[in-house]
Design an enzyme around this catalytic site. Structure first.
Site, short mmCIF file in Angstrom:
data_model
loop_
_atom_site.label_atom_id
_atom_site.label_comp_id
_atom_site.label_asym_id
_atom_site.label_seq_id
_atom_site.Cartn_x
_atom_site.Cartn_y
_atom_site.Cartn_z
N GLN A 37 -6.22 -35.06 -3.17
CA GLN A 37 -6.36 -33.62 -2.90
C GLN A 37 -4.97 -33.00 -2.91
O GLN A 37 -4.04 -33.54 -2.32
CB GLN A 37 -7.01 -33.49 -1.51
CG GLN A 37 -6.42 -32.45 -0.56
CD GLN A 37 -6.99 -31.08 -0.82
OE1 GLN A 37 -8.15 -30.94 -1.18
NE2 GLN A 37 -6.18 -30.05 -0.63
N THR A 38 -4.83 -31.84 -3.57
CA THR A 38 -3.51 -31.20 -3.52
C THR A 38 -3.59 -29.70 -3.71
O THR A 38 -4.51 -29.19 -4.35
CB THR A 38 -2.55 -31.81 -4.56
OG1 THR A 38 -1.27 -31.19 -4.45
CG2 THR A 38 -3.05 -31.63 -5.98
N ARG A 39 -2.61 -29.00 -3.12
CA ARG A 39 -2.47 -27.55 -3.33
C ARG A 39 -1.06 -27.24 -3.81
O ARG A 39 -0.62 -26.11 -3.81
CB ARG A 39 -2.77 -26.78 -2.03
CG ARG A 39 -2.18 -27.36 -0.77
CD ARG A 39 -2.32 -26.43 0.41
NE ARG A 39 -1.12 -25.66 0.57
CZ ARG A 39 -0.10 -25.99 1.37
NH1 ARG A 39 -0.15 -27.08 2.09
NH2 ARG A 39 0.95 -25.23 1.44
N HIS A 58 5.07 -33.73 -8.31
CA HIS A 58 6.36 -34.22 -8.80
C HIS A 58 6.27 -35.74 -8.91
O HIS A 58 5.22 -36.33 -8.66
CB HIS A 58 7.48 -33.75 -7.88
CG HIS A 58 7.52 -32.25 -7.78
ND1 HIS A 58 7.82 -31.45 -8.85
CD2 HIS A 58 7.23 -31.42 -6.76
CE1 HIS A 58 7.74 -30.18 -8.49
NE2 HIS A 58 7.37 -30.13 -7.22
N HIS A 109 4.66 -37.82 -6.08
CA HIS A 109 3.19 -37.75 -6.00
C HIS A 109 2.56 -38.60 -7.09
O HIS A 109 1.55 -39.26 -6.88
CB HIS A 109 2.70 -36.31 -6.18
CG HIS A 109 3.31 -35.35 -5.25
ND1 HIS A 109 4.34 -34.50 -5.62
CD2 HIS A 109 3.08 -35.09 -3.95
CE1 HIS A 109 4.69 -33.77 -4.60
NE2 HIS A 109 3.95 -34.10 -3.56
N GLY A 133 -2.67 -37.91 3.70
CA GLY A 133 -1.22 -38.06 3.94
C GLY A 133 -0.81 -37.73 5.35
O GLY A 133 -1.62 -37.53 6.25
N ARG A 134 0.49 -37.65 5.50
CA ARG A 134 1.10 -37.19 6.73
C ARG A 134 0.82 -35.69 6.80
O ARG A 134 0.97 -34.99 5.79
CB ARG A 134 2.60 -37.44 6.58
CG ARG A 134 3.36 -37.41 7.85
CD ARG A 134 4.85 -37.63 7.56
NE ARG A 134 5.58 -37.40 8.79
CZ ARG A 134 5.89 -36.20 9.23
NH1 ARG A 134 5.58 -35.12 8.53
NH2 ARG A 134 6.52 -36.06 10.38
N ARG A 154 6.46 12.93 -5.02
CA ARG A 154 5.58 14.01 -4.53
C ARG A 154 5.11 14.90 -5.68
O ARG A 154 4.05 15.49 -5.60
CB ARG A 154 6.28 14.80 -3.43
CG ARG A 154 6.30 13.99 -2.13
CD ARG A 154 6.34 14.84 -0.90
NE ARG A 154 6.10 14.04 0.29
CZ ARG A 154 4.96 14.07 0.99
NH1 ARG A 154 3.98 14.86 0.62
NH2 ARG A 154 4.83 13.33 2.06
N ARG A 159 1.63 11.12 4.91
CA ARG A 159 2.90 10.41 4.67
C ARG A 159 2.64 8.94 4.41
O ARG A 159 3.24 8.32 3.52
CB ARG A 159 3.82 10.55 5.89
CG ARG A 159 4.41 11.94 6.08
CD ARG A 159 5.32 11.90 7.30
NE ARG A 159 5.64 13.20 7.85
CZ ARG A 159 6.79 13.85 7.63
NH1 ARG A 159 7.72 13.33 6.86
NH2 ARG A 159 7.01 15.02 8.18
N ILE A 161 11.51 9.57 2.85
CA ILE A 161 11.89 9.54 4.27
C ILE A 161 11.28 8.29 4.91
O ILE A 161 11.96 7.55 5.60
CB ILE A 161 11.39 10.79 5.00
CG1 ILE A 161 12.07 12.04 4.41
CG2 ILE A 161 11.70 10.69 6.50
CD1 ILE A 161 11.59 13.35 5.04
N ALA A 162 9.99 8.05 4.64
CA ALA A 162 9.26 6.90 5.18
C ALA A 162 9.53 6.73 6.68
O ALA A 162 10.15 5.76 7.11
CB ALA A 162 9.62 5.63 4.41
S1 PPS Z 1 7.57 11.06 3.53
O1 PPS Z 1 7.53 11.34 4.97
O2 PPS Z 1 8.31 9.84 3.28
O3 PPS Z 1 6.24 11.05 2.93
O4 PPS Z 1 8.40 12.25 2.89
P1 PPS Z 1 8.94 12.37 1.38
O5 PPS Z 1 7.88 12.08 0.42
O6 PPS Z 1 10.19 11.57 1.26
O7 PPS Z 1 9.26 13.87 1.26
C1 PPS Z 1 10.32 14.43 1.93
C2 PPS Z 1 10.82 15.66 1.22
O8 PPS Z 1 9.89 16.72 1.35
C3 PPS Z 1 10.52 17.90 1.86
N1 PPS Z 1 9.75 18.32 3.05
C4 PPS Z 1 9.67 17.69 4.25
N2 PPS Z 1 10.31 16.61 4.76
C5 PPS Z 1 10.01 16.23 6.01
N3 PPS Z 1 9.13 16.86 6.80
C6 PPS Z 1 8.46 17.96 6.34
N4 PPS Z 1 7.58 18.57 7.11
C7 PPS Z 1 8.74 18.40 5.01
N5 PPS Z 1 8.26 19.40 4.26
C8 PPS Z 1 8.88 19.34 3.07
C9 PPS Z 1 11.96 17.59 2.12
O9 PPS Z 1 12.68 18.29 1.15
C10 PPS Z 1 12.11 16.10 1.86
O10 PPS Z 1 13.08 15.89 0.86
P2 PPS Z 1 14.33 14.90 0.98
O11 PPS Z 1 14.50 14.38 -0.39
O12 PPS Z 1 13.99 13.80 1.96
O13 PPS Z 1 15.45 15.73 1.44
#
Ligand code: PPS
Length: 573
Positions: free
Chosen positions: A195-197, A201, A204, A289-290, A437, A451, A477-478
């Site tokens: 049996q192997t996943r 080499h 084996h 095996g082990r 966007r 977002r 921005i995330a």
């Molecule tokens: S996110 O939160 O990661 O989904 O945002 P993102 O897609 O990076 O978009 C950010 C850009 O949209 C403009 N903008 C805003 N930013 C933050 N909050 C609000 N409410 C908002 N409304 C518009 C803003 O210009 C951001 O641009 P960057 O490039 O970050 O300066």
């Protein structure tokens, strides 16, 4: 086991005849149907073809309790693994015991009918403790149980309509009866299965060949191609590797067949399960095996099972199972004698040089494109592995900038892209906040939900780019840490994820206010503005954090490049 008694008669399957299946298929179209998950499809295939004999369907509550508590079905037969059909609460609410339901694959093809005779809520914590020995979610099957599997189990017998469809390696897949017929045809009576996943080499190859010679048996290489441990080498690559190794055995004594099993990594119980499955495939001997089917470390960094727990449990049930255990020998290369030898049979250990390469070391060498010696593996196997896992400097990767609006993400991302393009070699894509966007997320606003959707889309595109060997540079921005982590997980399956926090303070961003947005946000004309009226989770462990307040853009981009170099992602040709 007396091999002469291995008569290899057909084992009973759960399929109906072809004519009945055609009729049933039409009738089943009117039934309530359940769309099987990938793991359920694997389980169903082995239920239907007799691989899980004596099971006749998904476990009823009584059988389930017996299996969980003492590895036995209600009728007393040995069965170590709960084979259950987990469904959502919403689906379960529509089903009454006594009802037939159609089981469909992910494209909607009806594979079987389940005559539901039981519907129950499992005690998952209990199942985890008894079956996997722990309720720690670092165990992949415990994680699956709590976070993927549905809350309700349906039990009942299966009527098989058709096998799950596979388009890959069809000639290498065999049902238990196909293997039994093959062994009968070739006059094989005594068969030892491996049996192997993992890719095979030299060690084996040596140990399996030695096991076969020692028991004077034919050899079945029986790799799992259903589901294995997350992070394993994919089965496509592995099968190409196995095919390359198959030539090294005498063709008349050895064969290879693919098993569509969904492993649980349950160590001792898994070993017994594997033995029963092999017995059903006409095998008489099984190599254990082990740390057989070990899941790795728990969340405290300790092993889930003792190294020989699997062998012990197997030995305990060997007679009843009717398949004999062949303990795996740990083979090492003895340089002076240029051959593999079982480590416990080397009498002059302190006089010879013993060579060994661990799995971790092998992965490191592959990642860095370093030499893998001929004594360790076969050229064709290494070639296949290198083809799927090129060194990091040739793999795709993602650089993910995060920070406030106006922090300088886009400017640094642009500078980085141009520098990477100057170096050449990999296609590079910039997924800047504004570009995304406009092109991917034009309908989205700035609520948490929107977002998150926006970031998951960026993550999806970046993961595809990374998978295909390109460089994705993201600059949104995330603001949410959990979403960034989800994106990291998506991408790390395919290549590196480099999180760069552009750590410009909110005061500085507001002072610069390059787009005039902060002013509008302060005046309340833009709502939910990150840093002003909306949250931002500061990255806890980014690969790199950039200070843009005292350092210029060009130097920031340089720092990213140096980071990439130190991670092995960019290198000389
Ligand atoms: S996110 O939160 O990661 O989904 O945002 P993102 O897609 O990076 O978009 C950010 C850009 O949209 C403009 N903008 C805003 N930013 C933050 N909050 C609000 N409410 C908002 N409304 C518009 C803003 O210009 C951001 O641009 P960057 O490039 O970050 O300066």
């Amino acid at each position: 086991t007396n091999p002469m008694q291995n008569n290899l008669a057909p084992i009973s399957e759960l399929y109906v005849s072809y004519e009945s299946s055609q009729k049933l298929k039409v009738e089943a179209a009117d039934l309530v149907s359940w769309d099987l998950t990938p793991r359920q499809i694997c389980d169903l295939e082995l239920l239907m073809n007799g691989g899980f004999s004596p099971l006749k369907g998904f476990l009823s509550e009584e059988d389930y309790n017996g299996v969980v508590e003492n590895m036995r079905l209600a009728d007393g037969s040995l069965w170590p693994m709960p084979i259950t059909l987990d469904v959502s609460q919403g689906f379960a609410d529509k089903i009454e015991p006594g009802q037939d339901i159609a089981l469909r694959d992910q494209e909607g093809v009806i594979l079987a009918i389940l005559s539901v005779d039981d519907k129950f809520l499992p005690n998952k914590a209990r199942e985890a403790e008894k079956v996997f020995g722990s309720d720690d979610e670092a165990h992949p099957a415990v994680n699956y149980l709590h976070n993927v599997a549905g809350p309700v189990y349906l039990g009942g017998p299966i009527t098989g309509i058709q096998q799950p469809v596979h388009y890959d390696f069809r000639a290498r897949r065999d049902t238990p009866n196909e293997l039994r017929a093959y062994f009968r045809k070739l006059g094989w009576r005594k068969i030892v299965a491996f049996q192997t996943r993992n890719p095979l080499h030299r060690a084996h190859q040596e140990l399996t060949f030695r096991a076969a010679k020692e028991c004077q048996a034919n050899l079945l290489i029986h790799p799992v191609v259903g589901m294995t441990k997350p992070g394993d080498v994919d089965h496509f690559t592995r099968v190409r590797c196995y095919e390359a190794v198959l030539d090294k055995y005498p063709a008349a004594t050895t064969t290879m067949s693919l098993l569509p099993l969904a492993m649980r990594m349950a160590g001792p119980r898994e070993a017994v399960w594997h033995g029963l499955i092999r017995k059903n495939h006409g095998v008489t001997h099984f190599i254990v095996g082990r740390d057989h089917a070990g899941p790795g470390k728990n969340s405290a960094g300790e092993d889930f099972y003792g190294p020989y727990d699997a062998q012990d449990l197997f030995r305990e049930h060997e007679a009843e199972m009717g398949i004999e255990m062949v303990p795996f020998k740990h083979m090492v290369f003895v340089q002076e004698r240029a051959q593999y030898e079982p480590i416990d049979e080397i009498a002059d250990k302190d006089k010879v040089t013993i060579l060994n390469i661990s799995g971790t070391e092998l992965r490191r060498r592959l990642a860095e494109g370093l030499e893998i010696p001929d004594w360790f593996s076969f050229k064709d196997v290494v070639k296949e592995l290198r083809r799927t896992k090129p060194p990091r400097s040739k793999q795709g990767f993602t650089v993910f900038f995060t920070g406030f609006s106006g922090s300088g993400k886009s400017t640094i991302a642009n500078a980085l892209m141009v520098k990477l393009m100057e170096m050449g070699g990999r296609p590079t894509t910039l997924l800047d906040g504004d570009i995304v966007r406009k092109n991917l997320s034009s309908e989205l606003g700035f609520s948490k939900e929107h977002r998150d959707l926006n970031i998951r889309r960026i993550g999806y595109v970046a993961s595809e780019i990374t998978k295909n060997g390109g460089i994705a540079i993201c600059a949104p921005i995330a603001p949410y840490a959990t979403t960034r982590r989800a994106v990291r997980e998506d991408i790390e399956q395919y290549g590196a994820f480099v999180e760069v926090h552009v750590a410009t303070s909110i005061e500085e961003c507001e002072k610069r206010d390059r787009k005039g947005l902060y002013k509008l946000a302060r005046e309340g004309k833009i709502k939910e503005f990150t840093g002003i009226s909306d949250p931002y989770d500061v990255p806890a462990n980014p690969e790199l954090s950039l200070d843009t307040e005292t350092v210029d853009v060009d130097y920031c981009a340089q720092q990213v490049l140096l980071k990439l170099e130190s991670m092995g992602l960019i290198a000389g040709s």
